[in-house]
Write a protein that holds these residues in place. Structure first.
Motif, mmCIF file in Angstrom:
data_model
loop_
_atom_site.group_PDB
_atom_site.id
_atom_site.type_symbol
_atom_site.label_atom_id
_atom_site.label_comp_id
_atom_site.label_asym_id
_atom_site.label_seq_id
_atom_site.Cartn_x
_atom_site.Cartn_y
_atom_site.Cartn_z
ATOM 1 N N GLN A 39 48.858 70.932 62.377
ATOM 2 C CA GLN A 39 49.233 70.458 61.057
ATOM 3 C C GLN A 39 50.328 71.354 60.473
ATOM 4 N N THR A 40 51.249 70.740 59.786
ATOM 5 C CA THR A 40 52.296 71.494 59.109
ATOM 6 C C THR A 40 51.878 71.726 57.671
ATOM 7 N N SER A 41 51.758 72.983 57.272
ATOM 8 C CA SER A 41 51.334 73.307 55.922
ATOM 9 C C SER A 41 52.406 72.890 54.919
ATOM 10 N N THR A 42 51.966 72.236 53.855
ATOM 11 C CA THR A 42 52.869 71.847 52.769
ATOM 12 C C THR A 42 52.341 72.416 51.471
ATOM 13 N N ALA A 43 53.022 72.119 50.387
ATOM 14 C CA ALA A 43 52.591 72.619 49.079
ATOM 15 C C ALA A 43 51.271 72.009 48.656
ATOM 16 N N ASP A 44 50.858 70.920 49.290
ATOM 17 C CA ASP A 44 49.600 70.266 48.936
ATOM 18 C C ASP A 44 48.411 70.842 49.678
ATOM 19 N N TYR A 45 48.663 71.651 50.684
ATOM 20 C CA TYR A 45 47.584 72.168 51.519
ATOM 21 C C TYR A 45 47.708 73.674 51.703
ATOM 22 N N VAL A 46 46.571 74.297 51.993
ATOM 23 C CA VAL A 46 46.506 75.716 52.311
ATOM 24 C C VAL A 46 45.835 75.845 53.667
ATOM 25 N N THR A 47 46.415 76.631 54.554
ATOM 26 C CA THR A 47 45.782 76.870 55.856
ATOM 27 C C THR A 47 45.151 78.253 55.870
ATOM 28 N N VAL A 48 44.000 78.343 56.508
ATOM 29 C CA VAL A 48 43.252 79.593 56.602
ATOM 30 C C VAL A 48 42.864 79.793 58.061
ATOM 31 N N LYS A 49 43.119 80.974 58.579
ATOM 32 C CA LYS A 49 42.766 81.287 59.963
ATOM 33 C C LYS A 49 41.940 82.568 60.002
ATOM 34 N N THR A 50 40.762 82.449 60.631
ATOM 35 C CA THR A 50 39.973 83.643 60.947
ATOM 36 C C THR A 50 39.842 83.705 62.462
ATOM 37 N N ASP A 51 39.040 84.624 62.943
ATOM 38 C CA ASP A 51 38.877 84.721 64.399
ATOM 39 C C ASP A 51 38.065 83.559 64.964
ATOM 40 N N VAL A 52 37.309 82.819 64.111
ATOM 41 C CA VAL A 52 36.466 81.729 64.623
ATOM 42 C C VAL A 52 36.710 80.394 63.925
ATOM 43 N N LEU A 53 37.544 80.369 62.898
ATOM 44 C CA LEU A 53 37.780 79.135 62.144
ATOM 45 C C LEU A 53 39.262 78.919 61.878
ATOM 46 N N ASP A 54 39.697 77.674 62.034
ATOM 47 C CA ASP A 54 41.001 77.227 61.549
ATOM 48 C C ASP A 54 40.731 76.186 60.469
ATOM 49 N N ILE A 55 41.148 76.498 59.249
ATOM 50 C CA ILE A 55 40.760 75.698 58.089
ATOM 51 C C ILE A 55 41.993 75.120 57.404
ATOM 52 N N LYS A 56 41.844 73.895 56.889
ATOM 53 C CA LYS A 56 42.866 73.313 56.022
ATOM 54 C C LYS A 56 42.197 72.925 54.708
#
Length: 557
Positions: free
Chosen positions: A76-93
């Motif tokens: 997914q391409t992050s835009t102003a409408d979304y926030v991406t979060v990455k940890t060692d076990v989760l990829d979150i939008k």
């Protein structure tokens, strides 16, 4: 009755049980509603929860990836409408409209070992398997910090840095009247738990009251059963724990009678599938409303917490706990001691739980789930050795009597009554009880079946390597070697057991190893390894007992 026949009946009973459970989930009318379910105390109008019908959900795109049981997350391409979060076990939008998680993928869990860059998605707002969290605060006013409100954040990308154990993602909302809310999502290294905190600052000149809520919105999935895929019998859908009772709710039941339980403490809701789940757990001991229902082609499971009251010029906070990821029981217990109930061991949970504990302890020493399965199977056999020794001795004596029994059968082939009388006299004279071996095997059968469900339901088995060509214990043996070895072990066991007196039954028993081999050829390798080990140990035990009985008979002679 010999052990092989009992295990055969157990196997076919297991298939029947899975079919019955599937039928129960799909067709049985729900039980009468209890008084607790029937409570209809309404939330005050000034703190009403907005109806979550399909109109206030984001539209679902028509594109879908239905090639796998679990959805594949496209980059997914992050835009102003979304926030991406990455940890060692989760990829979150996170969607800033509502400030909620609309996508969660698990980089530690690829869809398959052949596609290591395609991760299992427990939540997604793309495709047919729509699933998202909806959380917020509602006062009943038109402009509320609910799941439809627009939040802002200083960054559009957050990542847990090396050396850090905690990552906090703050989302902010405010109105012109002077009310502001910070919605913070806290992630921790190695954990699938997400702590959701609402910090409210009331700069207005009047008191503000709102109810925190959280809901899981998920597409209803039709059951797709296959007798060659035991995983297809796992329940997929909403579950509710009301502090005392855990219950799975089929979509058909919810459509007829939605769940609404008020003043529940220590309860929670979740959406589960075979190895993964998403859950919402409110604060412990707070009287909470639990809900589950159907909206269009989606089910909704949620919690509504007690009102948060903020005086003018004051601040207050409240929280919910979210979880989305694999059914790792240690992590689930840290959130709620009953959340591990989502690992669905069925009616054998009381036996399966200690067996899983034992399996985990053995794994902590050997570091390989395949060897852990072998060792635990051996330990179960040793625990029941004395009990099953009586069964083995009965089988050995029956085997020795086979020539004499065959002669009696030939002599009284046309007279069933005399045949039965002569056989009973022989048993009495030789002090042999043909039914003596049944009870010990029946007693141990629930333990073996419980271990079967442990291997089937535990996510730890998923993509766990064993050795050589078996690099995933949760799928079938790619070379079919284990099923063939198991069939060979059953043939060996058959040679050590007395042949059935009934010729028809004797023919059935001869083809039974072939039938088992064909069935187990499509079962997960971990289950076949367990059954092969158990059969091989049974062969060794019976061989030893046969030799002991023969030695005793020679000594008497």
């Amino acid at each position: 009755m010999d052990s092989q026949r009992l295990f055969a009946w157990a196997f076919f009973s297991l298939l029947l049980l899975m079919t019955w459970q599937a039928w129960q989930q799909d067709y049985v009318t729900p039980a009468p509603v209890t008084e607790q379910t029937a409570v209809t105390t309404e939330i005050p109008a000034d703190a009403a929860l907005p109806d979550l019908d399909t109109q206030d959900l984001d539209a679902v795109p028509t594109t879908a990836d239905s090639t796998s049981d679990v959805p594949v997350v496209a980059p997914q391409t992050s835009t102003a409408d979304y926030v991406t979060v990455k940890t060692d076990v989760l990829d979150i939008k996170i969607n800033l409209r509502g400030g909620d998680i609309v996508e969660a993928s698990l980089p530690v869990y690829p869809v398959s070992k052949d596609t290591p860059d395609q991760y299992v998605a427990t939540l997604t707002d793309q495709g047919d398997r729509y699933g998202v969290f909806r959380t917020g605060l509602t006062s009943g006013a038109e402009n509320d910090p609910n799941h439809l409100a627009q939040f802002t954040t200083a960054r559009t990308e957050y990542q847990l840095a090396d050396g850090e154990d905690v990552l906090v993602v703050p989302l902010r909302w405010s109105n012109e009247a002077g009310l502001s809310v910070t919605k913070s999502l806290t992630f921790k290294r190695g954990s699938y738990r997400i702590d959701l905190d609402f910090d409210v600052a009331n700069a207005t000149d009047s008191q503000w009251a709102a109810r925190p809520y959280g809901r899981i919105v998920h597409t209803v999935e039709s059951p797709d059963r296959s007798m060659f895929d035991v995983e297809s019998y796992s329940f997929k859908g909403p579950v509710v724990f009301d502090g005392e009772k855990y219950k799975k709710h089929s979509p058909d039941d919810l459509e007829d009678e939605p769940v609404r339980k008020n003043d529940i403490t220590n309860g929670w809701v979740a959406a589960i599938e075979h190895h993964f789940l998403s859950a919402i757990v409110p604060s412990a001991d707070a009287p909470t409303r639990l809900e589950a229902g159907i909206s269009g082609d989606r089910f909704i499971a949620g919690v509504v917490s007690p009102a948060l009251i903020v005086a003018p010029g004051e601040s207050a906070n409240t929280s919910l706990t979210l979880f989305t990821g694999p059914k790792l029981q240690e992590q689930l217990k840290q959130i709620s001691d009953r959340l591990p109930l989502t690992v669905d061991y069925g009616i054998l949970t009381l036996l399966a739980d200690p067996l899983f504990w034992l399996l985990s302890k053995v794994f902590s020493f050997v570091g390989n789930w395949g060897w852990a399965i072998i060792i635990v199977t051996l330990l179960i056999k040793l625990a029941f050795y004395k009990l099953t020794e009586a069964s083995g001795r009965s089988i050995a004596k029956m085997r020795k009597l086979q020539p004499r029994l065959k002669a009696i059968q030939e002599r009284y082939a046309d007279d069933r009554q005399k045949l039965s009388q002569a056989m009973m006299e022989l048993y009495k004279r030789e002090k042999v009880n043909p039914a003596a071996g049944c009870l010990p095997i029946l007693i141990q059968m629930p333990f073996f079946l419980a271990f079967y469900w442990v291997l089937l339901e535990s996510v730890e088995m998923r993509q766990a390597p064993f050795m050589l060509w078996i690099q995933d214990l949760s799928v079938r043996d790619p070379l079919f070697v284990l099923p063939l070895l198991m069939g060979g072990a059953m043939l060996m066991q058959q040679r050590l057991n007395p042949a059935p007196a009934d010729p028809v039954q004797a023919k059935v028993m001869k083809v039974l190893p072939v039938v088992f081999t064909l069935f187990f050829a499509f079962f997960p390798a971990g289950l076949v390894l367990y059954w092969f080990t158990n059969t091989l140990l049974g062969v060794a035990q019976q061989w030893k007992i046969n030799n002991v009985v023969e030695a005793e008979d020679r000594k008497r002679d």
